[in-house]
Design a protein around this motif. Structure first.
Motif, mmCIF file in Angstrom:
data_model
loop_
_atom_site.group_PDB
_atom_site.id
_atom_site.type_symbol
_atom_site.label_atom_id
_atom_site.label_comp_id
_atom_site.label_asym_id
_atom_site.label_seq_id
_atom_site.Cartn_x
_atom_site.Cartn_y
_atom_site.Cartn_z
ATOM 1 N N PRO A 35 -3.763 1.522 -4.655
ATOM 2 C CA PRO A 35 -4.961 1.760 -3.856
ATOM 3 C C PRO A 35 -5.238 3.261 -3.748
ATOM 4 C CG PRO A 35 -3.447 0.262 -2.735
ATOM 5 C CD PRO A 35 -2.699 0.828 -3.897
ATOM 6 N N ARG A 36 -6.500 3.650 -3.855
ATOM 7 C CA ARG A 36 -6.867 5.055 -3.662
ATOM 8 C C ARG A 36 -7.196 5.266 -2.191
ATOM 9 N NH1 ARG A 36 -10.817 7.939 -2.285
ATOM 10 N NH2 ARG A 36 -12.166 6.100 -2.237
ATOM 11 N N VAL A 37 -6.427 6.120 -1.532
ATOM 12 C CA VAL A 37 -6.660 6.418 -0.118
ATOM 13 C C VAL A 37 -7.516 7.659 0.031
ATOM 14 C CG1 VAL A 37 -5.564 6.917 2.101
ATOM 15 C CG2 VAL A 37 -4.446 5.384 0.468
ATOM 16 N N MET A 38 -7.196 8.690 -0.746
ATOM 17 C CA MET A 38 -7.960 9.933 -0.633
ATOM 18 C C MET A 38 -8.215 10.526 -2.008
ATOM 19 S SD MET A 38 -5.113 12.304 1.279
ATOM 20 C CE MET A 38 -3.364 12.046 1.050
ATOM 21 N N TYR A 75 -13.329 12.784 6.798
ATOM 22 C CA TYR A 75 -12.093 12.133 6.372
ATOM 23 C C TYR A 75 -10.881 12.424 7.246
ATOM 24 C CZ TYR A 75 -14.786 11.088 2.191
ATOM 25 O OH TYR A 75 -15.748 10.621 1.326
ATOM 26 N N LEU A 129 -8.375 9.707 8.441
ATOM 27 C CA LEU A 129 -7.343 9.133 7.585
ATOM 28 C C LEU A 129 -5.943 9.576 7.986
ATOM 29 C CD1 LEU A 129 -9.077 9.499 4.092
ATOM 30 C CD2 LEU A 129 -8.782 7.398 5.427
ATOM 31 N N THR A 167 1.068 8.401 -4.676
ATOM 32 C CA THR A 167 -0.225 7.702 -4.583
ATOM 33 C C THR A 167 -1.159 8.239 -3.509
ATOM 34 O OG1 THR A 167 0.571 6.046 -2.991
ATOM 35 C CG2 THR A 167 0.937 5.572 -5.339
ATOM 36 N N ASP A 185 1.626 4.894 8.793
ATOM 37 C CA ASP A 185 1.025 4.565 10.084
ATOM 38 C C ASP A 185 1.675 5.466 11.142
ATOM 39 O OD1 ASP A 185 0.108 3.525 12.453
ATOM 40 O OD2 ASP A 185 0.631 1.443 11.998
ATOM 41 N N ASN A 206 0.815 -1.222 0.000
ATOM 42 C CA ASN A 206 0.000 0.000 0.000
ATOM 43 C C ASN A 206 0.844 1.265 0.000
ATOM 44 O OD1 ASN A 206 -2.389 -1.463 0.013
ATOM 45 N ND2 ASN A 206 -2.481 -1.526 2.251
ATOM 46 N N ALA A 239 -0.547 7.808 -0.329
ATOM 47 C CA ALA A 239 -0.473 6.874 0.806
ATOM 48 C C ALA A 239 -0.166 7.629 2.096
ATOM 49 C CB ALA A 239 0.608 5.825 0.543
ATOM 50 N N GLN A 248 2.974 2.298 2.145
ATOM 51 C CA GLN A 248 3.232 2.845 3.476
ATOM 52 C C GLN A 248 4.593 2.363 3.970
ATOM 53 O OE1 GLN A 248 -0.424 1.052 5.164
ATOM 54 N NE2 GLN A 248 -0.865 3.091 5.988
#
Length: 512
Positions: free
Chosen positions: A424-427, A304, A307, A268, A273, A234, A270, A236
């Motif tokens: 992956p689309r996070v935002m 949101y 996130l 992306t 954490d 992802n 991302a 990260q």
């Protein structure tokens, strides 16, 4: 004998024809006729408002033609050409050829669009032309209050320090400079980095923006001081690999000082954490710096903000307001949790800037003490006025709208048999490609997709950018656009497929 005149004297003669009486002895750049200047100013405002109002009818971007480039390479103007001539040259040779970030269908890189109201605030700041290093003036109080508001939005403690700068690179650089001073283990300002102290190292994922490398070079730590930690599927940062690298570096004699966490990678979107990174920083006595270039602004959105949970725990946090707060260039912000650590990294004294309890320098020059600039423009004004005019709720709604538009684009891509989602689309960032045939090789697909990006730009239809994700070339949409509509993203999908089909049926990718 004919007298020889210097260019300055000739310019003075041209200007003084407008002056009479005693005033004719000396020059000024104030207008000889304020009424005429006012008329020109009103015309400028009308023209720029007409331009902004019709953006959707204009090309998203267009290249600068050869004849315009030639006209802009004019000789140094030694004699006055006049304000009208200068303005006409702007209208014809500058305004139509901007960088393609204001249009409703502009989503390349990560760039905001500006707003008409903030443009006017910028004009007011230029009219005041105040020196915003601090001192006893309204600008000081406006900037302090606006920083306090943003610290509240970011959920950082009351009393956090901060400063407005040109953008994310400068904000991140200053944040790392504070980290270097706070965690070096010696007085780096006094001794520098030329002694025999342990080599300092900084950590970040392989997805960290290039500002980190440039900043470490500038801070004297060098590229070798940056430890690039691998990322997950992802994108990260791998937190276990990070902590293991810290311990290996300590064993090898290095001094780890900081980690850069990404709240929205440029590739992306991302988000690292951050809560786990904060825990590791506490265990390892490291400074947590968060690059929140655009992702930090999710804090404006109740839907949101989860996130980016954890950015409020950062020791320093950098973000751009000319991205997802839609303001005109340039304005970025650095927030620092420990106000003393912030000032300790930069504060300096000079006899010609002595602090006083009274007069213009009462209370000192706090913003000079929080960065490397002394001369500063009034960047805070457009932020302050925009927050007052629209409030945090409107900004949050616009940010949520951008995320939902990106989700709509993701859905359209997933549904289309000739398009692939590549991350992956996070935002608000969507990375995808055109893929007409399953058997087509990666190199050939990369060539086609690079050409699609260029054709979208050069046609004036859309501004998107591209990037490499591992070995795959992706079309990249980063939506920080308050002018976009859902229909624009459907049109993008149609245009990508149309250009891709044309390339596959006509031009050979090898010739691109």
């Amino acid at each position: 004998m004919t007298a020889l005149h210097s260019p300055f004297e000739e310019a003075a003669e041209v200007t003084m024809v407008h002056l009479t009486g005693a005033a004719a002895a000396e020059l000024t750049l104030d207008p000889p006729n304020w009424s005429e200047q006012r008329q020109l100013a009103h015309r400028m405002l009308d023209d720029i408002f007409d331009h902004l109002e019709t953006l959707r009818d204009q090309p998203a971007w267009q290249p600068v033609p050869a004849h315009v480039r030639d006209s802009l390479r004019e000789p140094l103007p030694r004699l006055p050409q006049g304000e009208e001539r200068a303005y006409q040259d702007f209208l014809h040779n500058v305004l139509p050829y901007a960088s393609g970030n204001r249009h409703p269908r502009a989503w390349g890189w990560v760039r905001g669009n500006g707003t008409p109201f903030a443009m006017l605030a910028e004009m007011l700041a230029a009219g005041m032309n105040t020196h915003a290093a601090g001192g006893q003036q309204a600008a000081t109080y406006v900037e302090e209050q606006t920083i306090a508001w943003l610290a509240q939005v970011m959920e950082m403690p009351v009393g956090s320090s901060g400063i407005f700068v040109s953008g994310g690179t400068m904000a991140n650089l200053l944040g790392l400079a504070v980290a270097r001073h706070a965690k070096a283990g010696f007085d780096v300002r006094e001794e520098g980095l030329q002694g025999t102290h342990q080599a300092l190292v900084v950590y970040g994922s392989t997805e960290t923006h290039m500002w980190a490398q440039k900043s470490l070079e500038f801070l004297g730590l060098g590229r070798r001081a940056f430890r690039r930690v691998p990322v997950s599927e992802n994108f990260q940062i791998d937190t276990e690999a990070f902590q293991q690298q810290v311990r290996c570096d300590r064993a090898a004699g290095f001094r780890p000082i900081a980690v850069i966490a990404n709240a929205g990678t440029v590739n992306t979107g991302a988000i690292d954490d951050i809560l786990t990174l904060k825990k590791i920083c506490e265990e390892e006595d490291l400074w947590l710096h968060v690059d929140g270039a655009f992702g930090a602004l999710l804090k404006f959105s109740p839907e949101y903000r989860h996130l980016v949970a954890g950015i409020e725990l950062a020791d320093s946090l950098a973000f751009d307001l000319h991205k997802w707060m839609y303001l005109p260039f340039e304005v970025g912000c650095l927030l620092v949790r420990d106000a003393k650590a912030h000032a300790d990294a930069f504060a300096a004294q000079a006899s010609y800037l002595e602090k006083a309890n009274r007069g213009m320098l009462a209370n000192g020059l706090p913003f000079s003490d929080r960065g490397i600039e002394l001369s500063r423009g009034f960047k805070a004004l457009k932020v302050w006025m925009s927050l007052k005019a629209y409030g945090t709720e409107t900004h949050g709604q616009l940010i949520a709208q951008n995320v939902e538009q990106a989700a709509h684009l993701e859905m359209l891509i997933r549904k289309h048999h000739k398009l692939d989602l590549l991350a992956p689309r996070v935002m608000n960032v969507v990375c995808f490609r055109y893929r007409p045939q399953d058997h087509m090789g990666v190199e050939e697909m990369n060539k086609i997709n690079r050409e699609i990006v260029l054709r979208l730009q050069e046609s004036g239809e859309f501004v998107v950018s591209g990037t490499l994700l591992r070995d795959d070339y992706a079309l990249r949409v980063a939506n920080t656009n308050h002018r976009s509509r859902m229909e624009d993203f459907a049109a993008l999908v149609e245009a990508v497929v149309r250009h891709g089909d044309d390339l596959c049926s006509g031009a050979s990718p090898a010739s691109m």
